[in-house]
Write an enzyme that holds these catalytic residues in place. Structure first.
Site, short mmCIF file in Angstrom:
data_model
loop_
_atom_site.label_atom_id
_atom_site.label_comp_id
_atom_site.label_asym_id
_atom_site.label_seq_id
_atom_site.Cartn_x
_atom_site.Cartn_y
_atom_site.Cartn_z
N LEU A 39 20.54 -38.71 19.11
CA LEU A 39 20.96 -37.62 18.23
C LEU A 39 21.43 -38.12 16.87
CD1 LEU A 39 22.94 -35.36 20.73
CD2 LEU A 39 20.50 -35.39 20.24
N HIS A 40 21.04 -37.39 15.83
CA HIS A 40 21.47 -37.66 14.47
C HIS A 40 21.99 -36.35 13.87
CE1 HIS A 40 17.71 -35.75 13.32
NE2 HIS A 40 17.02 -36.69 13.95
N GLU A 41 22.32 -36.38 12.58
CA GLU A 41 22.93 -35.20 11.95
C GLU A 41 22.03 -33.97 11.99
OE1 GLU A 41 25.97 -34.50 10.87
OE2 GLU A 41 26.54 -36.42 11.74
N GLY A 42 20.72 -34.19 12.02
CA GLY A 42 19.81 -33.06 12.16
C GLY A 42 20.02 -32.33 13.47
N HIS A 43 20.12 -33.08 14.56
CA HIS A 43 20.39 -32.48 15.87
C HIS A 43 21.77 -31.81 15.88
CE1 HIS A 43 17.60 -35.88 17.10
NE2 HIS A 43 16.95 -34.81 17.51
N GLY A 93 14.41 -27.20 14.54
CA GLY A 93 14.46 -27.55 13.13
C GLY A 93 13.12 -27.37 12.45
N LYS A 118 11.73 -29.29 10.37
CA LYS A 118 11.00 -30.54 10.10
C LYS A 118 9.69 -30.61 10.87
CE LYS A 118 11.94 -34.66 11.77
NZ LYS A 118 10.61 -35.24 12.10
N ASP A 119 9.71 -30.17 12.12
CA ASP A 119 8.47 -30.13 12.91
C ASP A 119 7.86 -28.74 12.74
OD1 ASP A 119 8.55 -32.78 14.38
OD2 ASP A 119 10.52 -31.98 14.87
#
Length: 292
Positions: free
Chosen positions: A33-37, A147, A149-150
């Site tokens: 997990l990163h800030e996007g998640h 998100g 992004k995909d």
């Protein structure tokens, strides 16, 4: 936050929450997990009483030559980050739980999967459609968050939910970016220091195309060439595809019309790392109208 790794236990928990009148949101992830998640989990908290984050590296959406085995994993960190973001449940089944011995079903969504990622990764979207359907059934979610992004994946999920009558609301959250514009991705960890330094050129390519559209450019091939020129200025990139298309159908007319909502899509290799990004733009009716 508690972890659940069995489908039956997950379904029972969700059923009990619904009996109590609570609304459930699910945030599907493959972990690391990163800030996007994190932003998706926080968005889910705005819409539901119970937030379930799923953690499952789905083997059926990886082709044999892709990075399933080396895909980054860090369960302890993921648990901590999901909990701190406000998730109530971490649903983390293993592969045998999701695909038991004898499993032999696949979901195929046509149309929006026929181009771009669907051509470059021909088995990918059937794996995505299948696992999303299974996760929605396992969590009994009222809402699911993905998100932008995909982007092509979001079109697939909308079609899946509509065609198969899932009683689920879909929320698409904005792409979260690094300070230099690079879209956050678990695969960014693959980039060397040198590659990371030039990766933001992808964001700049999208921004330059958006500026041109705002100034009145409607010719698809010219919009594409603007993005391609910026990307090719850095010789380390290998272009997989770069395309402007209708944001709902992915059609590619020669010229876009005023009021059209389009998506700028790109996929490139930077070294051995494949990066994707996109931006959604409205073709302005006049030069005084914002296209964002």
């Amino acid at each position: 936050m508690i972890a659940i790794n069995k489908i039956a236990e997950m379904q029972l928990f969700s059923y009990q929450q619904k009996v109590d009148g609570k609304k459930i949101a699910v945030v599907p992830t493959m972990g690391y997990l990163h800030e996007g998640h994190i932003s998706l989990i926080k968005e889910a908290k705005k819409h539901a009483d119970i937030v379930i984050t799923t953690l499952f590296v789905n083997p059926t959406q990886f082709a044999p030559n892709e990075d399933l085995e080396k895909y980054p994993r860090d369960y302890q960190s993921d648990f901590k980050k999901a909990e701190e973001a406000g998730a109530d449940i971490l649903f983390c089944p293993d592969e045998l739980e999701m695909y038991p011995i004898g499993y032999n079903s696949t979901i195929l969504v046509r149309g929006v999967t026929d181009k771009f990622e669907g051509v470059k990764r021909p088995t990918h979207f059937s794996g995505v459609a299948t696992i999303v359907a299974k996760l929605l059934n396992a969590t009994l979610a009222n809402i699911t968050i993905f998100g932008q992004k995909d982007f092509q994946q979001t079109l697939l999920i909308k079609r899946l939910v509509k065609d198969l009558n899932f009683p689920v609301e879909i929320i698409i959250a904005p792409t979260i970016r690094e300070s230099d514009g690079l879209a956050m991705s678990s695969r960014n960890t693959y980039l060397s220091k040198e590659s990371r330094a030039i990766a933001s050129s992808l964001f700049h390519a999208l921004e330059e195309a958006k500026v041109a559209i705002g100034k009145g450019e409607r010719q698809r091939k010219i919009i594409n060439s603007i993005m391609i020129k910026t990307i090719r200025a850095k010789q380390q990139f290998q272009i997989d595809y770069v395309a402007a298309a209708d944001a709902e159908t992915l059609d590619e007319p020669d010229e876009f019309l005023a009021g059209d909502k389009i998506v700028l899509l790109l996929a490139v290799y930077l070294g051995k790392t494949r990066l994707i990004d996109n931006a959604v733009v409205k073709i302005p009716s006049s030069l005084n109208e914002s296209n964002f």
